[in-house]
Design a protein around this motif. Structure first.
Motif, PDB file in Angstrom:
ATOM      1  N   GLU A  77       5.677  -2.281   7.042  1.00  0.00           N
ATOM      2  CA  GLU A  77       6.512  -1.980   5.866  1.00  0.00           C
ATOM      3  C   GLU A  77       5.745  -1.099   4.869  1.00  0.00           C
ATOM      4  OE1 GLU A  77       9.605  -4.112   4.475  1.00  0.00           O
ATOM      5  OE2 GLU A  77       9.986  -3.830   6.601  1.00  0.00           O
ATOM      6  N   ASP A  78       4.457  -0.919   5.117  1.00  0.00           N
ATOM      7  CA  ASP A  78       3.610  -0.245   4.122  1.00  0.00           C
ATOM      8  C   ASP A  78       3.635   1.273   4.244  1.00  0.00           C
ATOM      9  OD1 ASP A  78       2.889  -2.748   3.320  1.00  0.00           O
ATOM     10  OD2 ASP A  78       0.844  -2.670   4.116  1.00  0.00           O
ATOM     11  N   ALA A  97      10.314   4.262  -3.777  1.00  0.00           N
ATOM     12  CA  ALA A  97       9.755   2.939  -3.496  1.00  0.00           C
ATOM     13  C   ALA A  97       8.745   2.622  -4.589  1.00  0.00           C
ATOM     14  CB  ALA A  97       9.065   2.937  -2.135  1.00  0.00           C
ATOM     15  N   VAL A  98       8.726   1.385  -5.024  1.00  0.00           N
ATOM     16  CA  VAL A  98       7.785   0.956  -6.049  1.00  0.00           C
ATOM     17  C   VAL A  98       7.042  -0.271  -5.552  1.00  0.00           C
ATOM     18  CG1 VAL A  98       7.506   0.199  -8.453  1.00  0.00           C
ATOM     19  CG2 VAL A  98       9.304   1.819  -7.867  1.00  0.00           C
ATOM     20  N   GLY A  99       5.728  -0.281  -5.717  1.00  0.00           N
ATOM     21  CA  GLY A  99       4.959  -1.442  -5.272  1.00  0.00           C
ATOM     22  C   GLY A  99       3.501  -1.303  -5.628  1.00  0.00           C
ATOM     23  N   VAL A 100       2.748  -2.325  -5.297  1.00  0.00           N
ATOM     24  CA  VAL A 100       1.318  -2.327  -5.604  1.00  0.00           C
ATOM     25  C   VAL A 100       0.564  -1.528  -4.546  1.00  0.00           C
ATOM     26  CG1 VAL A 100      -0.742  -3.784  -5.858  1.00  0.00           C
ATOM     27  CG2 VAL A 100       1.448  -4.558  -6.769  1.00  0.00           C
ATOM     28  N   VAL A 108       2.623   1.476  -8.400  1.00  0.00           N
ATOM     29  CA  VAL A 108       2.857   2.920  -8.349  1.00  0.00           C
ATOM     30  C   VAL A 108       4.260   3.211  -7.830  1.00  0.00           C
ATOM     31  CG1 VAL A 108       0.401   3.317  -7.866  1.00  0.00           C
ATOM     32  CG2 VAL A 108       2.034   3.273  -5.983  1.00  0.00           C
ATOM     33  N   ALA A 109       4.711   4.417  -8.104  1.00  0.00           N
ATOM     34  CA  ALA A 109       5.981   4.892  -7.541  1.00  0.00           C
ATOM     35  C   ALA A 109       5.659   5.805  -6.369  1.00  0.00           C
ATOM     36  CB  ALA A 109       6.768   5.650  -8.603  1.00  0.00           C
ATOM     37  N   PHE A 110       6.492   5.738  -5.356  1.00  0.00           N
ATOM     38  CA  PHE A 110       6.356   6.646  -4.220  1.00  0.00           C
ATOM     39  C   PHE A 110       7.736   7.236  -3.950  1.00  0.00           C
ATOM     40  CE2 PHE A 110       6.516   7.712   0.265  1.00  0.00           C
ATOM     41  CZ  PHE A 110       5.385   8.498   0.385  1.00  0.00           C
ATOM     42  N   GLU A 143       7.978  -3.064  -3.145  1.00  0.00           N
ATOM     43  CA  GLU A 143       8.714  -4.237  -3.638  1.00  0.00           C
ATOM     44  C   GLU A 143      10.168  -3.870  -3.885  1.00  0.00           C
ATOM     45  OE1 GLU A 143       7.765  -7.416  -4.236  1.00  0.00           O
ATOM     46  OE2 GLU A 143       5.784  -7.026  -3.379  1.00  0.00           O
ATOM     47  N   PHE A 144      10.377  -2.639  -4.339  1.00  0.00           N
ATOM     48  CA  PHE A 144      11.732  -2.152  -4.602  1.00  0.00           C
ATOM     49  C   PHE A 144      11.902  -0.823  -3.883  1.00  0.00           C
ATOM     50  CE2 PHE A 144      10.013  -4.135  -8.461  1.00  0.00           C
ATOM     51  CZ  PHE A 144      10.844  -5.237  -8.558  1.00  0.00           C
TER      52      PHE A 144
END
Lengths: 137, 137
Positions: A48-49, A86-89, A69-71, A124-125
């Motif tokens: 998923e990464d 996508a937003v996540g750590v 961060v935003a991707f 995460e989102f």
């Protein structure tokens, strides 16, 4: 029937993940010294990464370390296209088995230098939207 | 002789401004509810300002209002290309003469809706880098 928000068609989560899964050029949105910044990266997906490479001592490497961060990826033909966010750590990959898996992705680093570091974003989102051509209708 | 930073060739400020001046698709990096986000926009340049449209009530419109935002453009052919980043305060254009000037840009809004709002970013910092193909050398 597609979901519409502010005149834009929202993409289903599965479609967002499918588009993310293609890999290629994406953009990472981070904060550097309280200022926002966006950097392009060459990325691939592992499980998923979202995985990409940073160079030793780069601004990007420092900025993504354990930050949210935003991707973003997109594709446009004139004013018609789509965008996925996508937003996540983000965190550097240090585990041996994960590093071995990341190395199979054959990512090309943008930043030069001998020492490259794999970074992963665990989303995460995830959201996406299709952008139509208003002049076509 | 080009400046190199972390293995990437830095673009001169004039080249960054020239690339920004082309207009087209750019990406705005903002913070929404403490989370980073990146949205594509169709933009043009008016004087020194980056100008784009947002729809009434959109997340983007709320997020850019008098905030410091990142604006990024890039162009890639496989892993070769360039990227330009501008950072500055965004604000809605409300002055009549400025609105008239913005309307001459013939921008196509991405978000639908009848009411569109012009937003300008006044760049305080501009930087750019060229990304070479490491497999070519």
């Amino acid at each position: 029937m597609p979901l519409i928000e502010n005149g834009l068609e929202l993409l289903e989560p599965e479609e967002c993940r499918s588009l993310l899964g293609r890999g290629g050029i994406g953009r990472v949105g981070v904060t550097i010294g309280a200022l926002p910044a966006i950097f392009p990266v060459n990325y691939a997906v592992l499980g998923e990464d979202i995985v990409f490479l940073t160079g030793e001592g780069t601004k990007l490497r420092t900025a993504v370390d354990r930050s949210v961060v935003a991707f973003q990826i997109d594709e446009f033909d004139n004013a018609t296209g789509w965008s996925v966010l996508a937003v996540g750590v983000a965190a550097e990959i240090t585990d041996g088995a994960e590093l071995d898996a990341a190395r199979t992705l054959r990512l090309v680093p943008f930043a030069g230098g001998d020492r490259c570091h794999f970074v992963r974003i665990r989303p995460e989102f995830v959201s996406g939207r299709r952008i139509g051509d208003p002049t076509a209708s």
